[in-house]
Design an enzyme around this catalytic site. Structure first.
Site, mmCIF file in Angstrom:
data_model
loop_
_atom_site.group_PDB
_atom_site.id
_atom_site.type_symbol
_atom_site.label_atom_id
_atom_site.label_comp_id
_atom_site.label_asym_id
_atom_site.label_seq_id
_atom_site.Cartn_x
_atom_site.Cartn_y
_atom_site.Cartn_z
ATOM 1 N N LYS A 230 7.800 -27.700 11.958
ATOM 2 C CA LYS A 230 9.142 -27.101 11.761
ATOM 3 C C LYS A 230 9.970 -26.942 13.100
ATOM 4 O O LYS A 230 9.376 -26.709 14.027
ATOM 5 C CB LYS A 230 9.021 -25.799 10.989
ATOM 6 N N ARG B 264 13.194 -24.636 14.451
ATOM 7 C CA ARG B 264 14.094 -23.503 14.318
ATOM 8 C C ARG B 264 15.379 -23.756 15.274
ATOM 9 O O ARG B 264 15.139 -23.766 16.335
ATOM 10 C CB ARG B 264 13.221 -22.108 14.583
ATOM 11 N N ASP C 202 11.857 17.033 9.634
ATOM 12 C CA ASP C 202 12.852 16.217 10.457
ATOM 13 C C ASP C 202 11.816 15.050 10.870
ATOM 14 O O ASP C 202 12.252 14.351 11.555
ATOM 15 C CB ASP C 202 13.106 16.908 12.035
ATOM 16 N N ALA D 140 9.127 -15.056 3.255
ATOM 17 C CA ALA D 140 8.373 -16.302 2.433
ATOM 18 C C ALA D 140 9.309 -17.471 2.570
ATOM 19 O O ALA D 140 8.896 -18.310 1.615
ATOM 20 C CB ALA D 140 7.938 -15.954 1.098
ATOM 21 N N GLY D 141 10.663 -17.404 3.240
ATOM 22 C CA GLY D 141 11.142 -18.591 3.340
ATOM 23 C C GLY D 141 10.764 -19.826 3.737
ATOM 24 O O GLY D 141 10.555 -20.895 3.220
ATOM 25 N N THR D 142 9.861 -19.711 4.841
ATOM 26 C CA THR D 142 9.231 -20.917 5.429
ATOM 27 C C THR D 142 8.224 -21.356 4.507
ATOM 28 O O THR D 142 8.113 -22.694 4.408
ATOM 29 C CB THR D 142 9.028 -20.491 7.017
#
Length: 338
Positions: free
Chosen positions: A203, A205, A46, A235-237
């Site tokens: 940056k 957001r 479990d 890893a986008g930014t």
């Protein structure tokens, strides 16, 4: 504690390779074999975690090596249950060596009715009977204050500085770049170590994980830019920042990241990006796609962690490992002549 004669290491399943490398390095430093304690850490059907320690640990100075990386909850529970097993087995002292401290990004309330999960994790670790924590590059320095036990926070920047001095021919054309305003202190510290310039990618957001606008503050034209940060997740930014630096005239863009979480599309994004190289530490055990990626390189932190463990057990300074002068002899095999 006078000597490290009663020092023992035990590893969970998060990063057994790193644990093994730490044991090997400690064997070299001590001139005698250092082996991991024989134990089993497994799961019932479990998915409950079960720990059994086969070696005697009574009155021993125990160090649990366990990152709380993906799967974060499983690895955290392993750490807590291992600590409980050692405490009930009369270990003299238990130190949690957590190279990557999960939940660190939840270090404050970002909006109404949200948790401070890093504080909750600190409470769990303390209540499990752990006496001390050794970690690497906490996402936020104030997390040390979440604990009511000693916390030693090592830094990857001196290791990165040695790596940069070894791999880059001319440091005069290098500029260290912070990928956001919050990371300026980290970038400035590395820039100071290698006597390089500093730039910032500002940056904005619209929501978590989504960047609306990015602006470069500082001169990067015809420069070799090195982005430095503590965590790389999807890893986008990072890739957007690298592309922006190239658009602004950067000659090359490299990145040095302490903890390569590298989830989801991260590897594909990095390999197809303008990044010439991404350097991460082995605080998180990386899967085959990361190891095989053409522009991703892994640097070891086992030598530094091994020395830190010995220093803690001997009651000597851990902060001495904050400088590359101290680390240079330790990393001589990796960076000869630096």
């Amino acid at each position: 504690m006078k000597a490290d004669l009663n020092l023992k290491l035990i590893s969970g399943n998060a990063n057994p390779k790193l644990a093994g490398n730490i044991a090997k390095r400690m064997s070299v430093y001590r001139g005698s074999p250092v082996n991991l304690v024989d134990a089993r850490v497994e799961r019932f059907n479990d998915k409950e975690i079960f720990v059994e320690v086969y070696d005697n640990v009574r009155d021993e100075d125990m160090f649990i090596i366990q990152s709380t990386s993906n799967p974060a909850n499983d690895n955290l529970m392993e750490l807590l249950i291992m600590a409980d097993a050692l405490r009930r087995s009369s270990a003299q002292r238990i130190t949690a060596v957590i190279p990557y401290f999960g939940y660190a990004r939840q270090d404050r309330r970002t909006s109404a009715r949200t948790p401070i999960s890093a504080k909750l994790v600190a409470n769990l670790i303390t209540e499990a009977g752990i006496d001390r924590v050794l970690t690497l590059d906490l996402h936020a320095g104030q997390i040390q204050g979440f604990f009511d036990i000693p916390v030693d926070n090592l830094y990857a920047s001196p290791v990165f500085a040695l790596d940069i001095m070894h791999n880059f021919k001319s440091l005069e054309e290098v500029t260290v770049v912070s990928p956001d305003v919050g990371g300026v202190a980290r970038a400035r510290e590395l820039a100071k170590r290698i006597n390089a310039g500093l730039a910032i990618v500002d940056k904005r957001r619209s929501k978590p994980g989504v960047v609306e606008e990015m602006t470069v503050i500082g001169e990067v034209k015809d420069r070799v830019c090195i982005i430095v940060d503590d965590i790389c997740d999807t890893a986008g930014t990072l890739c957007k920042a690298a592309a922006l630096l190239k658009e602004q005239g950067a000659k090359e863009v490299h990145a040095y990241i302490s903890h390569g979480v590298l989830s989801g599309p991260a590897v594909e994004r990095i390999t197809t990006s303008v990044l010439k190289s991404l350097v991460v530490t082995d605080s998180i055990e990386q899967p085959a796609p990361v190891v095989k990626a053409k522009n991703i390189r892994i640097v070891p932190v086992a030598p530094m962690l091994a020395q830190a463990i010995l220093n803690i057990s001997n009651g000597t300074s851990v902060s001495s490992l904050f400088g590359e002068k101290t680390l240079s002899p330790i990393y001589e095999a990796f960076y000869p002549g630096v």
